[in-house]
Design a protein around this motif. Structure first.
Motif, PDB file in Angstrom:
ATOM      1  N   SER B  40     -14.160  69.596   3.650  1.00  0.00           N
ATOM      2  CA  SER B  40     -14.301  69.555   2.196  1.00  0.00           C
ATOM      3  C   SER B  40     -15.505  68.704   1.829  1.00  0.00           C
ATOM      4  O   SER B  40     -16.300  69.057   0.958  1.00  0.00           O
ATOM      5  CB  SER B  40     -13.041  68.986   1.555  1.00  0.00           C
ATOM      6  OG  SER B  40     -11.936  69.775   1.900  1.00  0.00           O
ATOM      7  N   VAL B 305      -7.416  73.431  -8.206  1.00  0.00           N
ATOM      8  CA  VAL B 305      -6.806  72.180  -7.738  1.00  0.00           C
ATOM      9  C   VAL B 305      -5.716  72.467  -6.710  1.00  0.00           C
ATOM     10  O   VAL B 305      -5.711  71.904  -5.611  1.00  0.00           O
ATOM     11  CB  VAL B 305      -6.207  71.382  -8.925  1.00  0.00           C
ATOM     12  CG1 VAL B 305      -5.387  70.210  -8.418  1.00  0.00           C
ATOM     13  CG2 VAL B 305      -7.306  70.895  -9.846  1.00  0.00           C
ATOM     14  N   LEU B 308      -7.305  73.791  -3.414  1.00  0.00           N
ATOM     15  CA  LEU B 308      -8.066  72.783  -2.683  1.00  0.00           C
ATOM     16  C   LEU B 308      -7.118  71.736  -2.106  1.00  0.00           C
ATOM     17  O   LEU B 308      -7.377  71.149  -1.062  1.00  0.00           O
ATOM     18  CB  LEU B 308      -9.096  72.117  -3.603  1.00  0.00           C
ATOM     19  CG  LEU B 308     -10.222  73.025  -4.086  1.00  0.00           C
ATOM     20  CD1 LEU B 308     -11.143  72.286  -5.032  1.00  0.00           C
ATOM     21  CD2 LEU B 308     -11.008  73.576  -2.915  1.00  0.00           C
ATOM     22  N   ALA B 309      -6.007  71.507  -2.763  1.00  0.00           N
ATOM     23  CA  ALA B 309      -5.034  70.516  -2.294  1.00  0.00           C
ATOM     24  C   ALA B 309      -4.093  71.099  -1.258  1.00  0.00           C
ATOM     25  O   ALA B 309      -3.192  70.425  -0.799  1.00  0.00           O
ATOM     26  CB  ALA B 309      -4.234  69.979  -3.471  1.00  0.00           C
ATOM     27  N   GLY B 315      -2.118  65.790  -2.389  1.00  0.00           N
ATOM     28  CA  GLY B 315      -3.406  66.463  -2.549  1.00  0.00           C
ATOM     29  C   GLY B 315      -3.652  66.850  -3.993  1.00  0.00           C
ATOM     30  O   GLY B 315      -4.758  66.686  -4.506  1.00  0.00           O
ATOM     31  N   VAL B 319      -6.925  65.649  -5.795  1.00  0.00           N
ATOM     32  CA  VAL B 319      -7.910  66.677  -6.144  1.00  0.00           C
ATOM     33  C   VAL B 319      -8.014  66.831  -7.659  1.00  0.00           C
ATOM     34  O   VAL B 319      -9.111  66.999  -8.190  1.00  0.00           O
ATOM     35  CB  VAL B 319      -7.554  68.030  -5.486  1.00  0.00           C
ATOM     36  CG1 VAL B 319      -8.509  69.111  -5.955  1.00  0.00           C
ATOM     37  CG2 VAL B 319      -7.617  67.907  -3.974  1.00  0.00           C
ATOM     38  N   SER B 320      -6.882  66.759  -8.375  1.00  0.00           N
ATOM     39  CA  SER B 320      -6.982  66.929  -9.826  1.00  0.00           C
ATOM     40  C   SER B 320      -7.813  65.792 -10.416  1.00  0.00           C
ATOM     41  O   SER B 320      -8.601  66.009 -11.335  1.00  0.00           O
ATOM     42  CB  SER B 320      -5.600  66.998 -10.488  1.00  0.00           C
ATOM     43  OG  SER B 320      -4.890  65.818 -10.248  1.00  0.00           O
ATOM     44  N   LEU B 323     -11.486  66.547  -9.400  1.00  0.00           N
ATOM     45  CA  LEU B 323     -12.025  67.696 -10.124  1.00  0.00           C
ATOM     46  C   LEU B 323     -12.207  67.355 -11.607  1.00  0.00           C
ATOM     47  O   LEU B 323     -13.189  67.773 -12.231  1.00  0.00           O
ATOM     48  CB  LEU B 323     -11.102  68.908  -9.965  1.00  0.00           C
ATOM     49  CG  LEU B 323     -11.801  70.245 -10.146  1.00  0.00           C
ATOM     50  CD1 LEU B 323     -12.791  70.484  -9.030  1.00  0.00           C
ATOM     51  CD2 LEU B 323     -10.797  71.383 -10.184  1.00  0.00           C
TER      52      LEU B 323
END
Lengths: 507, 373, 371
Positions: B40, B305, B308-309, B315, B319-320, B323
């Motif tokens: 990532s 989100v 990606l998590a 995650g 990620v949130s 992002l």
């Protein structure tokens, strides 16, 4: 040792294939002659399938070379293998389930160009199926076929592609004795027509009856190569497994226990295509009785198993489990009433592939104390519960938090059987519990079932292997097109009579 | 299906070119978390490098723009607080997506559920109830949950009973909801006085309070707790277990006696409810009134989100937030001199490359030690 | 192992945030003081709802920014595009204020609430909000009397029309739009008593596809001159394609429809922005709402298109001269609404306040406002 006769069709030299630290194939040397049926014998995990996957380009060997018809062959993909005329019928079928049989057969075939010419293909396939007596409905969706019919589709697919070297991985595991006999005739025919057959099996009698040569594998290595006519069943068994198998003795039926299951006049609804309608099924099972259901795959055995385990509703009739009427109750009620079910499609139905080994271990017990209390699962207890199954039923698993798809086929089988038996069932529905597993595994499954019998469990034992039914069961009945024959004791009937019933010649 | 999974996970197919390389690439059965994070980061760095080339080509200093953006978003209290507020509805929406995905459902209607949650909460706020603030906020939370849950429930009915694909029902329902909300803010909910498509500003007792002087509203903390709670319930509770079995193998669920219909309905109620709470928090914590367009591209961002998590609770939280930082940073980049179009390209590149590198996370490079052939 | 790593990562992020939050609680005062250094440039930021490439509303404001940058001394300007309303706008304005911008120009009505909120937190920063109606000590709503240009558009359309039906593509039923619809209808009627105006509400400021659809439906309904309140050039292109005429707003749309385009208001924000900056520097900041007449030059008519005849030019030019001289009171009574109720009696006129809250249209307008 092996007579050097004829041309060499396939030669594999010094093949080694490792998965991590495990050598699935270790320095394998193998010569296979044209026009012969060459058997590969070994237990589950001996490395037979891996070796064949290397030959068919599915795996790339870490080192070693392959020669086809004396020429070095570069096989890097299944497509290359098809180019060399190698075709394989896998134990786990590679069929696109929502497509029809015809579509599956012509799918990816080099004969088919950009435009599908179904008519020409259909004629050619019909000709093939007629010649080899491999009848099948070309327009049926594969997902609606029985396992045996799916295998038939696979065989036709390989033949249609013009395979000269045909590999069959445990092909008889799903066939009835007659079907197997037909298959053998077909194999001998094709071999004498100059094609080469590689036949993977762990059934000794089959090898003796169909093979020209046999190579025995154990733990990734070749431990013997024989001409079939110079060897014996005992010889091969000795080579295949270390030590001798302790014969499991079946206890004779001493007494008739109380009745635990009664099916009366069961009819099932015609719901979706491909399901056989059960008609007028009557059956009762007593404590400690093993009742065998014989029959050709796809004659209603799966539907019967589903009705008994509460997965399928009945149109008419009555089911009594223990003392209770259970007709059209939900599945959970059946589970609570003590009905365990080893499904025919173990991997597709009995397990959730993406969930962990622990989660699959508690799949039936997740709601009961002490695995879950107040709606919360205690994963420590769950782990312990799963570890017990794994230990008791010798499942080889390293990390129990990994998805269960990490386990090998044989281990998945042990896992699910172990789980179903571990729940202390009253009734055990075992659909094809020994299909595709090795001799030691079969013996183990049998002894597990005998243990259940000794505990008073009534077992509905569905199998296509008539020998197995005669050996294991106290009583048996035959299914044919949704009808079930009357239950008899093996001593009261003969193989011939059962065979006739399976073929529908006797009602 | 399972068979294919097993076979595919064992070994990749290789071409002859790879034989000549000094290393071989092996496929792992499962990607390690370390590999996922590493790739990532590589994806982000690569996106930034591509962006830098464009910036250099247009005569801008990429290093300056990047460092300014990063420092303004992730090292200033205001930047961090903005990202937190932006992340709040996002993590709830992503959790909604995640919960549904674990049960094998694609809830692409989180935007509609978010909006109806916001409308329902606004309805409570606009009643101007004469009760303590925490009661109003609690009622708004409940209303937000019920609003989102109702939308998701309606979409789940055809799925549960008629096997209509939930992607279709949730997606199409979004359009209905967007128009419905437009009708409300143009009509019944429109604030008195001016003739503008938005509601009146809520009374202050229905605003989610700020945490100290941080500029972050309390919803951020509540959202984190809810995401963790529902993530935990999905893992540990029997109903979460049932949902995961349904999602993983409906046949196995049926075989085990788990009701597929009940679980589809239940999981969609939870999924939509979470998104609905996200809507409540956006109106109560940030906008303080109902209007359309309060969070553009909500579904897409929530899905980004969740994916990606890797559908992992921790995650989703991380990620949130990151992002949200990127979304907040998009404007900051403009402030420090990056053209708006370039910002969009860079955003897209970052998300696309992270997802693209997802494929390679399961591979491991192994150097050959001179024994090939 | 890997799970621990992940948990660790979460912990680190949470801790960092807590630290920064703690820092935020302690040191709120230090950030916004050093801005008034003597020779520091005067920093002006513009926030745009749309994209500067829209060749409409945002484009004209960007032209104003460019004018300001070129003509005022020692200023630094920036334009931020595509800023969503609500939380995003509030955040961008806050960040700009923290960056030390002295004047923040929010160029959409939808930014009004956000502007007022942010302005309260930054009393030393000046804010302007175009088309808004609420002022504060440091918030100045500003706009030009766009309805005057629509009155002239109406005159042009009323002279040109053959079907006596005019089409009007409206965005939202808000007072600023309703003023324009009324002015257009009154202007058209002043030269052509039989004319009616059909209105279609598209509920968007910028959506070329929806605008084109609306235009086509109006033309199908018999309209042969189109006016629009939306921001794209689509209505002009539709008029060009169907062989009818159009009047514009915001920018000179002649390039999109050389045969159809008649005229239209073109914003000229630059000199106004430069004036405001000068006033602030001289300490003469007045945050009272600014609503400039066309005569100030904030809004000009675009050069006539080829379809405008010399006779028409004479009439329109004369009307404009009368308007600038104060001889024309557009909203003078008697005016009736659609239901025929008299809203403005003969001899009186609408006040600015009444105009700012207008919610009815005059009787030669056909169509539902949707409110």
């Amino acid at each position: 040792m092996v007579k050097q006769n004829g041309e060499i069709a396939v030669e594999m030299k010094h093949i080694t294939k490792k998965f991590g630290n495990l050598a699935a194939n270790n320095d394998i040397n193998l010569k296979i002659y044209k026009g012969q049926v060459h058997c590969l014998l070994g237990e589950n995990g001996a490395g037979k399938s891996t070796l064949m996957n290397v030959l068919t380009g599915l795996y790339k060997a870490d080192c070693g070379e392959i020669e086809i018809n004396g020429q070095p062959a570069n096989i890097h993909s299944p497509k290359d293998a098809i180019g060399y005329g190698i075709g394989m019928v896998h134990q786990h079928f590679r069929l696109v389930k929502p497509l029809t049989v015809l579509e599956n057969i012509i799918l990816g075939s080099p004969k088919v160009g950009f435009w599908l010419n179904n008519k020409a293909a259909r004629e050619e396939i019909m000709e093939l199926t007629d010649r080899y007596d491999l009848h099948i409905d070309l327009d049926a969706k594969v997902e609606s076929l029985s396992v045996g019919e799916q295998q038939r589709t696979e065989i036709i697919k390989q033949m249609y592609r013009g395979a000269n070297i045909m590999i069959l991985d445990e092909p008889t595991a799903v066939l009835t004795p007659e079907e197997a006999e037909k298959l053998f005739v077909f194999l001998r025919q094709t071999a004498s027509a100059g094609k080469t057959i590689i036949f993977i099996s762990h059934k000794l009698r089959e090898i003796m009856s169909v093979g020209d040569k046999v190579t025995i594998m154990r733990k990734g290595q070749i431990v013997g190569a024989k001409d079939v006519k110079d060897t014996s069943v005992e010889d091969l068994a000795g080579l295949m497994i270390e030590g001798t198998i302790s014969e499991v003795k079946k206890q004779s039926v001493e007494k008739d226990g109380a009745e635990v299951l009664r099916l009366t006049d069961i009819y099932t609804l015609h719901d979706d295509s491909g399901n056989v309608n059960l008609e007028n099924i009557n059956l009762c099972l007593n404590e400690g009785e093993i009742c065998g259901i014989a029959g050709v795959s796809g004659n209603g055995q799966r539907e019967l198993a589903e009705v008994v385990s509460g997965l399928r509703f009945c149109d008419k009739g009555e089911i009594i489990v223990g003392q209770k009427v259970m007709t059209n109750q939900c599945t959970r009620k059946f589970i609570q009433a003590g009905v365990s079910h080893i499904p025919e499609d173990r991997l597709g139905t009995g397990l959730a592939a993406g969930l962990s080994i622990i989660e699959n271990g508690i799949l039936k017990e997740y709601k009961s104390k002490p695995i879950s209390v107040h709606g919360l699962i205690n994963y420590k207890v769950a782990k312990k519960y799963t570890e017990e199954i794994i230990e008791q039923y010798k499942v080889k698993a390293e990390n129990l938090n990994r998805p269960i798809s990490a386990l090998s086929g044989g281990n998945l089988q042990r896992m699910i059987i172990g789980r179903e038996i571990n729940g202390d069932p009253k009734i055990l529905v075992a659909a094809q519990p020994t299909r595709g597993i090795d001799i030691a595994g079969v013996k183990m499954v049998h002894s597990m079932i005998f243990d259940q019998k000794a505990k008073g469990v009534a077992v509905l034992f569905i199998s296509e292997d008539l020998d197995e039914i005669m050996e294991v069961c106290d009583t048996l009945a035959v299914m044919y097109q949704g009808h079930l024959s009357q239950k008899v004791r093996p001593s009261e009937t003969t193989i011939e009579e059962i065979g006739l019933r399976m073929g529908g010649a006797l009602c | 299906m399972l068979n294919e999974v097993i076979e595919n996970s064992k070994a990749p197919q290789k071409n002859s070119f790879s034989q000549r390389l000094p290393f071989s690439i092996e496929k792992r059965q499962f990607p390690t978390t370390g590999a996922v994070i590493m790739w990532s980061i590589i994806g982000v760095v690569l996106a930034l490098i591509i962006g830098a080339i464009f910036l250099l080509a247009t005569g801008r200093d990429p290093i300056e723009i990047y460092t300014l953006t990063f420092s303004k978003v992730f090292t200033t209290p205001y930047g961090l607080a903005s990202a937190a507020n932006k992340a709040t509805p996002l993590m709830l929406g992503a959790a909604g997506v995640m919960v549904a995905a674990k049960a094998g459902l694609w809830n692409v209607g989180v935007e509609g559920q978010f909006l109806v949650g916001a409308v329902a909460a606004s309805g409570v706020a606009l009643l101007n109830l004469n009760v303590p603030s925490f009661v109003i906020i609690l009622l708004m939370l409940v209303a937000g949950f019920l609003g989102g849950a109702l939308v998701a429930f309606i979409c789940a009915l055809p799925k549960a009973y008629l096997k209509v694909n939930e992607i279709i029902t949730t997606l199409l329902f979004n359009y209905i909801v967007v128009l419905f909300v437009a009708y409300l803010v143009h009509g019944p909910m429109k604030g008195a006085g001016n003739n503008v498509p938005q509601s009146a500003v809520f009374a202050e007792n229905s605003w989610l309070p700020q945490i100290g002087s941080t500029g972050i509203h309390l919803g951020f903390i509540i959202a984190i707790i809810m995401v963790i709670l529902f993530g935990w319930l999905m893992r540990k509770s029997t109903f979460g277990f049932e949902m995961r079995v349904v999602g993983n193998n409906p046949k196995a669920a049926k075989y085990t006696g788990i009701s597929i219909i009940r679980n589809i309905l239940l999981v969609m109620i939870i999924s939509g409810g979470l998104a609905g709470i996200g809507g409540m928090m956006e109106v109560s914590g940030v906008v303080h009134r109902m209007q359309s367009g309060i969070f553009t591209n909500f579904t897409l961002t929530a899905f980004a989100v969740a994916w990606l998590a890797r559908l992992n609770t921790a995650g989703v939280l991380v990620v949130s937030y990151l992002l949200a930082g990127l979304l907040v940073g998009a404007y900051v980049m403009q402030i420090v001199g990056m053209p708006s179009a370039m910002v969009n390209v860079l955003e897209g590149l970052i998300i696309m490359l992270i997802v693209a590198f997802d494929i390679v996370t399961v591979y491991r490079i192994k150097w050959k030690r001179g024994n090939s052939k | 192992m890997s799970k621990k790593f992940f948990k660790g990562l979460v912990l680190v992020i949470v801790l960092t945030m807590l630290l920064v939050l703690a820092a935020g609680c302690g040191s709120q005062e230090t950030t916004t003081t050093d801005t008034a250094a003597t020779e520091a440039p005067f920093k002006v930021a513009f926030i745009y709802y749309g994209s500067i490439g829209d060749h409409g509303w945002t484009y004209q404001h960007e032209q104003g920014r460019i004018y300001l940058q070129a003509n005022a001394t020692n200023v630094e300007t920036i334009g931020i595009e595509n800023v969503a309303v609500g939380a995003d706008a509030e955040r961008v304005m806050t960040q700009l204020a923290q960056e030390g911008y002295n004047l923040i120009v929010a160029t959409s009505f939808d930014y009004q609430e956000s502007t007022l909120t942010v302005a309260k937190n930054f009393p030393d920063v000046m804010f302007m909000n175009s088309t808004g109606d609420k002022s504060d000590t440091n918030v100045m709503p500003y706009f030009g009397r766009e309805y005057e240009s629509f009155y002239l558009d109406g005159v042009a359309a009323g002279l040109k029309t053959e079907s006596n039906i005019l089409g009007y593509i409206a965005s939202y039923p808000i007072p600023a739009v309703i003023q324009d619809i009324n002015a257009f209808a009154i202007g058209a009627r002043s030269v052509n008593p039989d004319v009616t105006v059909k209105v279609v509400m598209v509920n968007t400021w910028y959506d070329p596809a929806a605008e084109k659809q609306a235009a086509d439906s109006l033309i199908d309904g018999g309209a042969d001159v189109l006016a629009h309140e939306t921001d794209s050039a689509a209505p002009h292109q539709a008029a060009e394609a169907r062989g009818v005429w159009s009047v514009g707003k915001n920018s000179d749309m002649d390039v999109f429809a050389p045969d159809a385009f008649l005229t239209g208001g073109v914003w000229n924000w630059g000199p106004f922005y430069a004036d405001v900056v000068n006033q602030i520097r001289e300490g003469k900041w007045d945050s009272a709402p600014y609503w400039g007449h066309m005569s100030t030059g904030i809004l000009n008519m675009a050069p006539y298109g080829t379809a405008v005849t010399d006779d028409m030019k004479t009439v329109i030019d004369q009307t404009q001269a009368d308007l600038f001289a104060g001889n024309i009171d557009i909203f003078a009574g008697p005016l009736k609404d659609q239901a025929g109720t008299e809203k403005v009696a003969a001899g009186s006129s609408l006040t600015d306040d009444e105009l700012r809250n207008i919610n009815w249209v005059v009787d030669n307008v056909k169509g539902n406002l949707g409110n």
